[in-house]
Write a protein that holds these residues in place. Sequence first.
Motif, PDB file in Angstrom:
ATOM      1  N   PHE B 102       0.833  -1.210   0.000  1.00 18.53           N
ATOM      2  CA  PHE B 102       0.000   0.000   0.000  1.00 18.53           C
ATOM      3  C   PHE B 102       0.870   1.263   0.000  1.00 18.53           C
ATOM      4  O   PHE B 102       0.645   2.190  -0.784  1.00 18.53           O
ATOM      5  N   GLU B 103       1.876   1.262   0.880  1.00 21.77           N
ATOM      6  CA  GLU B 103       2.740   2.441   0.992  1.00 21.77           C
ATOM      7  C   GLU B 103       3.504   2.676  -0.304  1.00 21.77           C
ATOM      8  O   GLU B 103       3.609   3.803  -0.776  1.00 21.77           O
ATOM      9  N   ASP B 104       4.048   1.601  -0.867  1.00 21.79           N
ATOM     10  CA  ASP B 104       4.879   1.776  -2.057  1.00 21.79           C
ATOM     11  C   ASP B 104       4.071   2.358  -3.219  1.00 21.79           C
ATOM     12  O   ASP B 104       4.550   3.217  -3.945  1.00 21.79           O
ATOM     13  N   SER B 106       1.607   4.279  -2.961  1.00 21.42           N
ATOM     14  CA  SER B 106       1.244   5.680  -2.671  1.00 21.42           C
ATOM     15  C   SER B 106       2.394   6.650  -2.934  1.00 21.42           C
ATOM     16  O   SER B 106       2.187   7.858  -2.989  1.00 21.42           O
ATOM     17  N   PHE B 107       3.596   6.108  -3.117  1.00 23.61           N
ATOM     18  CA  PHE B 107       4.785   6.967  -3.248  1.00 23.61           C
ATOM     19  C   PHE B 107       4.685   7.938  -4.432  1.00 23.61           C
ATOM     20  O   PHE B 107       4.886   9.143  -4.276  1.00 23.61           O
ATOM     21  N   LEU B 110       1.833  10.680  -4.182  1.00 21.40           N
ATOM     22  CA  LEU B 110       2.171  11.678  -3.149  1.00 21.40           C
ATOM     23  C   LEU B 110       3.198  12.671  -3.689  1.00 21.40           C
ATOM     24  O   LEU B 110       3.150  13.858  -3.372  1.00 21.40           O
ATOM     25  N   GLU B 116      -4.491  13.624   0.370  1.00 19.37           N
ATOM     26  CA  GLU B 116      -4.509  12.250   0.874  1.00 19.37           C
ATOM     27  C   GLU B 116      -5.693  11.444   0.342  1.00 19.37           C
ATOM     28  O   GLU B 116      -5.538  10.286  -0.035  1.00 19.37           O
ATOM     29  N   VAL B 119      -5.046  10.412  -3.149  1.00 22.28           N
ATOM     30  CA  VAL B 119      -4.005   9.375  -3.217  1.00 22.28           C
ATOM     31  C   VAL B 119      -4.591   8.021  -2.814  1.00 22.28           C
ATOM     32  O   VAL B 119      -4.355   7.010  -3.484  1.00 22.28           O
ATOM     33  N   ARG B 120      -5.386   8.023  -1.753  1.00 22.26           N
ATOM     34  CA  ARG B 120      -6.007   6.756  -1.313  1.00 22.26           C
ATOM     35  C   ARG B 120      -6.868   6.169  -2.434  1.00 22.26           C
ATOM     36  O   ARG B 120      -6.850   4.962  -2.685  1.00 22.26           O
ATOM     37  N   VAL B 123      -4.569   4.787  -5.172  1.00 22.95           N
ATOM     38  CA  VAL B 123      -3.898   3.545  -4.752  1.00 22.95           C
ATOM     39  C   VAL B 123      -4.878   2.377  -4.867  1.00 22.95           C
ATOM     40  O   VAL B 123      -4.547   1.316  -5.416  1.00 22.95           O
ATOM     41  N   MET B 159       0.035   7.031 -10.784  1.00 19.26           N
ATOM     42  CA  MET B 159       0.352   8.391 -11.248  1.00 19.26           C
ATOM     43  C   MET B 159      -0.457   8.730 -12.508  1.00 19.26           C
ATOM     44  O   MET B 159      -0.311   9.799 -13.072  1.00 19.26           O
TER      45      MET B 159
END
Lengths: 249, 308
Positions: B102-104, B106-107, B110, B116, B119-120, B123, B159
């Motif tokens: 999930f974090e990767d 979102s990179f 962001l 936010e 972005v959520r 993702v 993106m």
Amino acid sequence: MLIEQSAYANRWRAVSPAAKGSFALGGLLAAFVANTPAAAAGIALVMVATTLLGARVSPWLYLRVAVPATAFLAVSSLSLMFSINLDASGGGPQWQFAPDAVSRIATVASRSLASLAALLFLVLTTPLRDLIALLRQLRVPEVILDLMVLCYRMLFVLSEAMHDMLTAQAARLGHASARRSLHSLGLLAANLMVQVWQRAQALATAALARNGCGSLRFLSPAFAHARRDTLIAAVASLALIALAGSLDR
Amino acid sequence: MTTRLILEICNIRHVYATGSAGLAGCSLNIRQGSRNALLGANGSGKTTLLQQLNGLLRPTSGVILIDGAPLDYSRNGLAALRRRVGLVFQNPDRQLFSASVFEDVSFGPLNLGLDEAEVRERVAQSLAAVGMTALAEQPVHYLSFGQKKRVCIAGVLAMQPEVLLLDEPMAGLDGAAQTELLAVLDELSSRGITIVLSTHDVDFAYRWADDIHVLAAGRCIASFDAGRLPEQEVALKAAGQTLPAVVELCRALVAQGMLPTTAAPRSLGQLAANLADMPSRHFVETLPLGATPSHAWRDARRGRTRRH
């Protein structure tokens, strides 16, 4: 790996890290407040019970994780029981048993045990990525968080690379004798250094390709009922501190 | 798919710091919404070219145009380019730097400065597009190689690029993972995303691509509609490639009179379908004297049973 395994498999995996962090902090404070070995042992017991019964961490796994730290604590406590007497009549310095220190050591050891149980509660129930997200919320400097993120990721990438290299060396009799092993180990270290450098460059390029320039920014995962859970954890922490205080009397 | 060109690569050269030439006068065009395969052997300049298109490398000479305008290598220009042209690297372990899926993902969004909530949303959409929603909470190191590749694609998709560049996407994937990845690429292509991928697999390029660009020694030696690949034997040979197996087989069958000369299947599956559609009389007539015709295989394909 055991810690990692438990952090992802326990019952409280989806509970907000803020809640689990608050409770662990409560445990640490309670260990600090507890003045007698019995009080500290009581706190340790509560933390262990919460980890095993609440988060359903496997007792066998818990034991395997706790044993090295506990053994270290035992050795340290034993060494505290002896002191060097420099003014001994026999001439040189002498070892002497310090019986008066027993109660003090018992308090220190039980407090350490309680602190250990509090920290184990946190790490065995919370994956590192959640802890990093929590630290990010707590405004820890980004450079430290970036290092943590990269170290954590690279730990697995490089351990896999090392494992592959070791296997490749063993397949060509690289570890057939102690002498060969030493030589192979040197080659492995040198090769790993090159890989670290290459991978660091590749990651920097990959970050650039996604418009990364500077700090690594990620979205923190969302946790359901985070506020409610944190409130419950805060109340539990206060109760724990109160318990530590009451057991003193 | 339109005939509008989204990327034009005009005679670019790239010389690495070591003095080796990555590209030596490479020119080719990418049509908007098309599926492109950069076909070439190892060291032919495929990866260098992809990194040029994403602005990671700057040509030593020559120019790259996007929508008719030269690439802008200023900080803002590169940020805008990388939003429009996303690159997925060959080795996922060299692209994923967060241990969380999930974090990767979102990179990238962001870094675009999105809020936010947006972005959520992105993702979630990207993970759904690559079929990784169920594994969003998994740590990256517990994923298979194919799953990591899909996370890499999601990280770029978040993106919302117009052009997706993939460096050897099929490398290291087993058959099932390749099929899954192809389904993802087909879905992205159907949404109008222009896809450019590098490969050295001529059979795959012929089966999948709209346009094929053959690279050799840092130059694009041929660029053509994939359907015209059988005519490009010389260019393929110069690039160390052979004709796809299906073309060779089709030629042999046409020579035997078992397929009409107009047949141009792009895959073995299509070839088998063409054969199954041929009238049975045709096979009897074309079989050598004394041979026993057997249509059991064709009947089996159609679900019939025969008793002898």
